[in-house]
Design a protein around this motif. Sequence first.
Motif, short mmCIF file in Angstrom:
data_model
loop_
_atom_site.label_atom_id
_atom_site.label_comp_id
_atom_site.label_asym_id
_atom_site.label_seq_id
_atom_site.Cartn_x
_atom_site.Cartn_y
_atom_site.Cartn_z
N VAL A 186 13.33 8.94 11.16
CA VAL A 186 12.28 9.81 10.64
C VAL A 186 12.31 11.12 11.43
N VAL A 230 10.30 14.56 7.05
CA VAL A 230 8.90 14.57 6.61
C VAL A 230 8.55 15.91 5.99
N HIS A 255 0.57 8.17 11.58
CA HIS A 255 1.38 8.32 10.37
C HIS A 255 1.94 6.95 10.01
N VAL A 262 10.01 5.58 0.15
CA VAL A 262 9.18 5.80 1.34
C VAL A 262 7.83 6.37 0.92
N ILE A 302 3.87 7.54 2.72
CA ILE A 302 3.24 7.90 4.00
C ILE A 302 1.74 7.99 3.81
N TYR A 353 4.00 4.43 7.67
CA TYR A 353 5.12 4.45 6.73
C TYR A 353 5.29 3.07 6.11
#
Length: 502
Positions: A322, A214, A306, A275, A277, A308
Amino acid sequence: VEMPTWKPAYRIVLDKEGKALLQGWAVVDNVSGEDWNGVSMSLTAGTPLTFTYDLYTPRYVQRHDLSPRGDEYAAAPPPPPPPVGGMDEDRDGLADAEDAKNADQGGYWRQDKAKKKGEKKEAARDRRPPAKPAPSRGWGGPAGRPAATPPAEPTPLTTTALERNFRALVAGSKVGALFRYDLEEKVWVPDRQSALVSILNARVKAEDILLYNVEAGGQTPYRAVRFTNETGSVMERGPMAIYRDGTFVGEAIIDRVDPGLSAFIAYSMDPRIHVSIDDSYRESGVHLVTIVRGQVTAEVRTQATHSYVVDNQAPEAATMWVQRTRRPGWRLIKPTAGVLDERGVYFVPLKLAQRSKTKVAIEEETPSRRLVEIFSDAARRAITLFLTGPEAGRDPRLKAALADVMKLQDQLGKLEEELGRLRETKDAYSEREDQVRENLNTLGKSLRNEDLRKKLLATMNELETKLNDVNRRTVSLNVERSELRDRLAVLIKQIKLDPAAP
């Protein structure tokens, strides 16, 4: 004697059974100035504290001079000599100058100059790095030396073949915070040469995964290897080559991995996976902590979500881990199954189906304490939760006192609501009264408007009566509210909730 550190290098070969062949070598450089013939060697892994210290140069302590002041003085001690090696170049320059000045004295000066230059070249040679080992087909010879004859044809790169042709030559042991590799056989390393020593050869748990960091950002995860160090040895920081299905797929630098710990080694990007977020924060849950001298301390929990969205366009299913750095004071509340927490970093596994979109939420929370007024909504919610919890039953007197506080709070709440309605009614009556008064001024004293004037005057009197009733009721409620607040203040001062107090 200053010596270079040994350098590790690793290779991991993945198979389809959740296992991998982990092999390691140590590169040892001999710059000692002499050949190592049949010597015992130990390699230490760790970070000991060390330094350089001058033990050669004499040091003198300054003393106070208490000699009588006169014309006679004692001889001063000689100054300490300079550090060794600081004047080599000046001596060579002086020799060159003397050589040019005294060229007519024959070959004595020339021989002396040649001798000094030879010594200088020899000293420079001692500082040069060792020569690179000659290319060879392998390290199958005794004590890490190359095999005399290479194999007739290259063997397929299989886990079984690599493991069979590999021999670890060390026995590991732990020494305090360090780890030592003791070579079981003697070592032959000529001066200015290097040796490649086998130190690891074991099958360990490993899998090919996806890794999304991240903090690194971006929208593409890495292809990575997750393995567990089951060798019983400390793996120092160094390069690692990754093989899968008999093919080299990438390489990476690994950090120190202690026995029993797992490591994630990213070696390439996977553009087939995207991906995104979305982060959100909210407050939830108010917990009563203390009530001391009428001051209420409440604990409020802040939750971070969070979200995803992972778009997997690959034709095979995979597990994406992650990676997030644990923030001080925050804890992971969802998910909890399968999460790894090592060295302040946690890894959350996400299962991805083939050619699909996966939505997953990771939640964290952190508590924060606030000093609030007893009459605030936060204090009221905290006391209500405390009375319904198991902690209230431990002290019946405290529970009864807090119940009385809540009753008084309810009465004060109703009074506040009624006072609010009275204020709105009073404002409406006052606004209506101003309109009637303005209409009366507009009519003036004309006799033709006498009937309308009488009607407006009657309306004015009615509004005055209603306003007086509202004012009397407001004053009465204010007096009642003040009495309730005084009773509540006295009751609150008698309540003490402090779990930390003895």
